[in-house]
Write a protein that holds these residues in place. Sequence first.
Motif: not given
Length: 256
Positions: A226-239
Amino acid sequence: MSAMQSSLSTSINDRRCSYQSLKTNSQAKVSINDRKRFNKRQQKKMIRNGILVEEQTKAKFQETIDDGLIAVGCGVREKKVAFMNVKVYAVAFYVEKSKYTKQLLDGDFTKAIAIELARDCASKDFYAALDEAVRPRIARIATDMATKEDCDGNFMTTTAEEAEEAEERALDDLDELKRFMSGKDKLPSGEKIAFVFNAKESAIALEMRAFSTTKTFKSHEFARALLDVYVGDDPISPSAKDNFLAGVAALESSKM
């Protein structure tokens, strides 16, 4: 060209190279300092009277939550609908001020994600979007665990078995999240949801705070996915991730 002229030319060129190197280093230092000052200004701009404001949605987050968790930045989650980018929710990231590192995903410290809905959303749609993002990440984490090698380069049977068990626990928690969210049909605009990711030694990996209650999850693999969704290599919101990293840099530079 005489020997004297050749020597003089070499000396001038050496001085030019030395000057250019000095100039480049000086510019680099100025650039670094400028970035630090910019990060500090951005942090101050976003935080007003202890409130972190996401500029596009005007969502508001507390600067600090719990004991020692401080906001480092925020952003917006957008989804493309009929050729338009629709702002779904604002998201803020918190770190444990006394222990944080720049490793937002793997750093062993408490972190939190806070969400505020920017539009009405069916609970099942919110979960479906999370499931779509989290499930393949759980599989990837399990695969990485299963393919670890021993010192001789051989796959370890026990590691593969542990990976399978870890994946099952993570998927069970994902299903439990679905059951928890199914108790609420609609998430209205302004609804707040928070995920607190505890340090690795904690028996409780993840706390979800929503609908005036707290739901706990024990799988650290689920929490990491779940954390990877936001701060992983391929986040859902890069900005948004860029804003989180800039906020950590600002926090770091404020110590200097």
